[in-house]
Motif scaffolding. Structure first.
Motif, PDB file in Angstrom:
ATOM      1  N   ASN A  32     -48.260  69.637  25.912  1.00  0.00           N
ATOM      2  CA  ASN A  32     -48.414  68.930  27.181  1.00  0.00           C
ATOM      3  C   ASN A  32     -47.098  68.884  27.950  1.00  0.00           C
ATOM      4  OD1 ASN A  32     -51.016  68.417  26.456  1.00  0.00           O
ATOM      5  ND2 ASN A  32     -50.763  66.213  26.141  1.00  0.00           N
ATOM      6  N   GLY A  33     -46.007  68.627  27.214  1.00  0.00           N
ATOM      7  CA  GLY A  33     -44.705  68.486  27.834  1.00  0.00           C
ATOM      8  C   GLY A  33     -44.281  69.761  28.551  1.00  0.00           C
ATOM      9  N   LYS A  34     -44.561  70.891  27.912  1.00  0.00           N
ATOM     10  CA  LYS A  34     -44.217  72.183  28.526  1.00  0.00           C
ATOM     11  C   LYS A  34     -44.941  72.340  29.854  1.00  0.00           C
ATOM     12  CE  LYS A  34     -43.949  75.037  24.438  1.00  0.00           C
ATOM     13  NZ  LYS A  34     -44.768  76.071  23.836  1.00  0.00           N
ATOM     14  N   CYS A  35     -46.228  72.103  29.828  1.00  0.00           N
ATOM     15  CA  CYS A  35     -47.038  72.278  31.043  1.00  0.00           C
ATOM     16  C   CYS A  35     -46.595  71.291  32.113  1.00  0.00           C
ATOM     17  CB  CYS A  35     -48.516  72.062  30.741  1.00  0.00           C
ATOM     18  SG  CYS A  35     -49.116  72.916  29.277  1.00  0.00           S
ATOM     19  N   MET A  36     -46.325  70.048  31.664  1.00  0.00           N
ATOM     20  CA  MET A  36     -45.999  69.003  32.629  1.00  0.00           C
ATOM     21  C   MET A  36     -44.624  69.206  33.263  1.00  0.00           C
ATOM     22  SD  MET A  36     -48.528  67.235  33.177  1.00  0.00           S
ATOM     23  CE  MET A  36     -48.641  65.507  33.537  1.00  0.00           C
ATOM     24  N   GLY A  37     -43.791  70.019  32.626  1.00  0.00           N
ATOM     25  CA  GLY A  37     -42.506  70.350  33.226  1.00  0.00           C
ATOM     26  C   GLY A  37     -42.696  70.869  34.645  1.00  0.00           C
ATOM     27  N   CYS A  38     -43.774  71.589  34.877  1.00  0.00           N
ATOM     28  CA  CYS A  38     -44.088  72.054  36.235  1.00  0.00           C
ATOM     29  C   CYS A  38     -45.193  71.205  36.867  1.00  0.00           C
ATOM     30  CB  CYS A  38     -44.556  73.501  36.208  1.00  0.00           C
ATOM     31  SG  CYS A  38     -43.239  74.656  35.771  1.00  0.00           S
ATOM     32  N   HIS A  39     -46.273  70.983  36.101  1.00  0.00           N
ATOM     33  CA  HIS A  39     -47.443  70.336  36.708  1.00  0.00           C
ATOM     34  C   HIS A  39     -47.247  68.845  36.930  1.00  0.00           C
ATOM     35  CE1 HIS A  39     -50.043  73.799  36.932  1.00  0.00           C
ATOM     36  NE2 HIS A  39     -49.562  74.194  35.775  1.00  0.00           N
ATOM     37  N   GLY A  40     -46.196  68.280  36.350  1.00  0.00           N
ATOM     38  CA  GLY A  40     -45.893  66.883  36.588  1.00  0.00           C
ATOM     39  C   GLY A  40     -44.976  66.689  37.792  1.00  0.00           C
ATOM     40  N   ARG A  41     -44.708  67.789  38.513  1.00  0.00           N
ATOM     41  CA  ARG A  41     -43.835  67.695  39.696  1.00  0.00           C
ATOM     42  C   ARG A  41     -44.615  67.984  40.958  1.00  0.00           C
ATOM     43  NH1 ARG A  41     -39.108  71.747  38.429  1.00  0.00           N
ATOM     44  NH2 ARG A  41     -39.315  71.846  40.695  1.00  0.00           N
ATOM     45  N   LYS A  42     -44.449  67.117  41.933  1.00  0.00           N
ATOM     46  CA  LYS A  42     -45.236  67.250  43.159  1.00  0.00           C
ATOM     47  C   LYS A  42     -44.844  68.476  43.981  1.00  0.00           C
ATOM     48  CE  LYS A  42     -46.956  62.647  44.056  1.00  0.00           C
ATOM     49  NZ  LYS A  42     -46.572  61.304  44.447  1.00  0.00           N
ATOM     50  N   ASP A  43     -43.594  68.929  43.821  1.00  0.00           N
ATOM     51  CA  ASP A  43     -43.128  70.033  44.674  1.00  0.00           C
ATOM     52  C   ASP A  43     -43.591  71.401  44.172  1.00  0.00           C
ATOM     53  OD1 ASP A  43     -41.468  69.441  42.477  1.00  0.00           O
ATOM     54  OD2 ASP A  43     -39.847  70.652  43.320  1.00  0.00           O
ATOM     55  N   VAL A  44     -44.144  71.470  42.947  1.00  0.00           N
ATOM     56  CA  VAL A  44     -44.652  72.749  42.443  1.00  0.00           C
ATOM     57  C   VAL A  44     -46.059  72.973  43.003  1.00  0.00           C
ATOM     58  CG1 VAL A  44     -45.294  74.053  40.372  1.00  0.00           C
ATOM     59  CG2 VAL A  44     -43.249  72.626  40.355  1.00  0.00           C
ATOM     60  N   LYS A  45     -46.210  74.030  43.777  1.00  0.00           N
ATOM     61  CA  LYS A  45     -47.515  74.292  44.415  1.00  0.00           C
ATOM     62  C   LYS A  45     -47.995  75.690  44.049  1.00  0.00           C
ATOM     63  CE  LYS A  45     -47.838  70.786  47.546  1.00  0.00           C
ATOM     64  NZ  LYS A  45     -47.082  70.309  48.659  1.00  0.00           N
ATOM     65  N   SER A  46     -49.268  75.978  44.285  1.00  0.00           N
ATOM     66  CA  SER A  46     -49.780  77.325  44.045  1.00  0.00           C
ATOM     67  C   SER A  46     -49.313  78.234  45.180  1.00  0.00           C
ATOM     68  CB  SER A  46     -51.306  77.312  43.987  1.00  0.00           C
ATOM     69  OG  SER A  46     -51.838  77.192  45.284  1.00  0.00           O
ATOM     70  N   ILE A  47     -49.489  79.542  44.987  1.00  0.00           N
ATOM     71  CA  ILE A  47     -49.075  80.500  46.015  1.00  0.00           C
ATOM     72  C   ILE A  47     -49.781  80.181  47.330  1.00  0.00           C
ATOM     73  CG2 ILE A  47     -49.010  82.968  46.645  1.00  0.00           C
ATOM     74  CD1 ILE A  47     -49.203  83.459  43.525  1.00  0.00           C
ATOM     75  N   ALA A  48     -51.025  79.752  47.231  1.00  0.00           N
ATOM     76  CA  ALA A  48     -51.796  79.421  48.428  1.00  0.00           C
ATOM     77  C   ALA A  48     -51.355  78.084  49.039  1.00  0.00           C
ATOM     78  CB  ALA A  48     -53.282  79.384  48.094  1.00  0.00           C
ATOM     79  N   GLY A  49     -50.420  77.408  48.370  1.00  0.00           N
ATOM     80  CA  GLY A  49     -49.922  76.138  48.911  1.00  0.00           C
ATOM     81  C   GLY A  49     -50.712  74.916  48.448  1.00  0.00           C
TER      82      GLY A  49
END
Ligand code: HEC
Ligand code: HEC
Ligand code: HEC
Ligand code: HEC
Ligand code: HEC
Ligand code: HEC
Ligand code: HEC
Length: 353
Positions: free
Chosen positions: A29-46
């Motif tokens: 979970n921690g690995k994934c949340m490193g990105c998915h727990g941050r609001k500024d990380v978005k998909s390519i489509a935004g």
């Protein structure tokens, strides 16, 4: 089987409350949340791919872990553009899926329309309002009020004190769950469910249950309830009661006996004596404390803002309850009459403000 399930849930629920961090339980979970727990990380489509860490950590699904539901996350993720798999709810919730599939609502909404898999909770950790909000996403509140007012007197009060699923599923074992509502001192605005931050200001330390549970024994006695009502009620706070099922089912239907006022109003003083107060927590959920037996019957001091006609010890109100039973569905005649009889109580409540 059913009992086992409930035991398992209780165990998990207790486990959840005691687990300091669930990331420790499922390191992935921690690995994934490193990105998915941050609001500024978005998909390519935004689009947002944000998962609220505090809410996710509070779920049982966090023990299940990201990769149980999203397996085959590629080593090149997210750069390689491959979308991780998504589990089907029915893989782990077969009984619910089977029950829901048979209901009249099966073609109207999917599991994910009512549940965010990253924010699931058991009903006992939610407020009644939050549960009803699931329905309000698709069912316009004003339209529902209008259509139900055709046969349900005081429809607004009813809809505010009941869960939609109380009348539209075979859910069982009703209790009264009260939540703390507030408004700005001196204002005439509508009361709103008090937030964690608001209540935390009234207590020292983290245990906001102390707003009412003065001695901190994790129970609310009638005496503590009276003290709360005496100090805070009528000024800027009150307790709003809702009838809530302990066992939730997904057998969506229009239940014939819910036309029958006696389903709720004449169940006798034994019914619905169990009551709780739901305190908000930091993650947007609720923790509830049991209230000493008899609060619902003690309308004058215990729950002045909630009285179920026909179930209280108060004689005048039981007469009204009996009238409801007698009147059955011939409510139009009685409707105005009930209002007149009950208005006085509500007015006195307001007057104290
Ligand atoms: C380096 C940052 C990063 C890490 C680590 C990461 N993700 Fe992602 N993830 C992303 C981004 C960015 C996207 C959006 C991809 C796109 O543009 O479509 C994404 C998309 C997703 C999606 C949605 C794909 C879809 O169908 O739209 C899922 C599900 C997902 N990630 C799960 C995971 C899981 C599970 C893990 C841990 C095993 C994880 N991710 C680890 C950054 C990351
Ligand atoms: C219990 C199963 C389950 C778990 C556990 C779970 N997910 Fe999901 N996730 C889903 C499902 C189902 C969807 C698709 C939701 C939809 O279609 O509305 C989804 C959607 C997503 C998406 C797409 C964007 C979105 O919010 O819809 C991302 C990103 C994602 N998950 C990441 C994660 C990460 C990271 C974790 C762990 C922190 C995780 N998921 C844990 C079931 C799960
Ligand atoms: C990999 C297995 C798995 C998948 C897939 C899964 N769940 Fe769960 N879910 C669980 C477990 C385990 C629990 C806790 C025990 C229980 O209630 O059965 C749970 C509990 C829940 C709860 C109650 C909340 C709680 O804290 O117990 C809800 C609501 C829920 N799941 C909805 C969903 C939905 C909606 C989906 C599909 C998006 C889904 N689940 C997919 C394993 C899963
Ligand atoms: C029309 C809305 C709706 C749909 C669709 C729906 N649910 Fe629910 N579900 C609820 C409500 C309301 C609750 C009670 C509040 C809560 O726990 O979220 C609930 C509770 C649950 C629980 C916890 C039950 C308990 O008390 O043990 C599980 C598990 C669950 N749902 C799974 C599912 C699955 C799986 C699906 C799809 C097959 C599904 N739900 C579809 C509204 C819905
Ligand atoms: C994703 C959208 C969606 C959500 C969320 C949703 N519904 Fe519905 N529901 C519908 C649609 C669409 C219909 C059919 C049109 C209508 O009657 O409004 C419907 C119909 C109904 C009906 C009438 C069925 C009939 O045959 O007359 C009931 C009762 C109902 N919903 C209850 C609920 C309850 C209770 C909840 C919340 C737990 C809920 N719905 C959440 C979309 C939704
Ligand atoms: C006191 C019980 C009760 C409560 C509470 C209740 N309903 Fe109903 N509802 C009924 C009954 C009985 C009918 C059938 C009425 C009819 O056929 O005219 C109905 C009809 C409906 C219908 C189909 C007809 C229409 O009005 O469109 C929908 C949709 C619906 N309810 C949704 C909801 C939602 C959403 C809530 C919560 C906000 C809710 N109900 C709360 C008892 C209730
Ligand atoms: C599903 C349960 C349920 C059903 C069915 C139901 N009621 Fe109620 N009723 C309640 C609840 C809960 C309250 C709100 C108690 C409170 O907040 O003080 C209430 C309040 C009332 C009140 C208002 C009392 C006051 O404080 O002003 C009247 C009058 C009433 N109901 C009459 C009826 C009639 C007539 C019917 C049948 C058409 C009916 N009820 C059906 C649960 C129900």
């Amino acid at each position: 089987m059913h009992a086992y399930n409930r035991m398992m849930r209780m165990f998990l629920a207790v486990f959840m409350l005691s687990a300091a961090t669930v990331y420790a339980a499922v390191p992935e979970n921690g690995k994934c949340m490193g990105c998915h727990g941050r609001k500024d990380v978005k998909s390519i489509a935004g689009n947002s791919v944000y998962i609220d860490p505090e809410k996710f950590t509070a779920t049982t699904h966090s023990i299940v872990g990201c990769t149980s539901c999203h397996d085959r996350v590629s080593s090149g993720h997210p750069g390689d553009g491959s979308a991780p798999a998504r589990a089907v709810c029915g893989d782990c919730h077969a009984p619910v899926s089977v029950e829901y599939a048979k209901s009249l609502h099966a073609s109207k909404a999917r599991c994910n329309d009512c549940h965010n898999p990253h924010e699931v909770r058991l009903p006992m950790f939610m407020s009644g309002d939050d549960i009803n909000k699931k329905c309000a996403k698709c069912h316009d509140a004003r339209k529902i009020l209008k259509s139900h007012a055709k046969w349900l007197p005081q429809a607004e009060l009813h809809i505010d004190s009941l869960l939609c699923i109380t009348c539209h599923t075979g859910s069982q074992d009703y209790v009264i769950t009260m939540s703390i509502e507030s408004r700005l001192p001196g204002s005439k605005d509508a009361f709103k469910t008090a937030t964690y931050e608001e209540l935390a200001k009234l207590t020292s330390g983290d245990n906001i249950g102390r707003v009412i549970d003065l001695n901190g024994d994790n129970k609310v006695s009638l005496e503590e309830l009276r003290a709360f009502n005496h100090h805070l009620r009528g000024k800027n706070m009150r307790l709003w009661g809702m009838m809530t099922p302990e066992v939730v089912t997904h057998s969506y239907q229009i239940l014939e006996n819910r036309w029958d006022c006696t389903f709720c109003h004449a169940s006798g003083p034994k019914a619905m004596q169990k009551s709780f107060i739901a305190f908000p927590d930091k993650s947007g959920g609720y923790k509830r404390l049991a209230v000493e037996k008899g609060a619902i019957l003690d309308i004058l001091y215990g729950t002045p803002d909630f009285y179920m006609l026909g179930t209280t010890r108060s004689t005048p109100l039981n007469i009204i309850g009996a009238l409801i039973v007698a009147a059955g569905l011939s409510f139009p005649v009685f409707h105005g009459f009930f209002r007149l009889l009950t208005r006085k109580n509500r007015k006195e409540d307001d007057h104290e403000a």
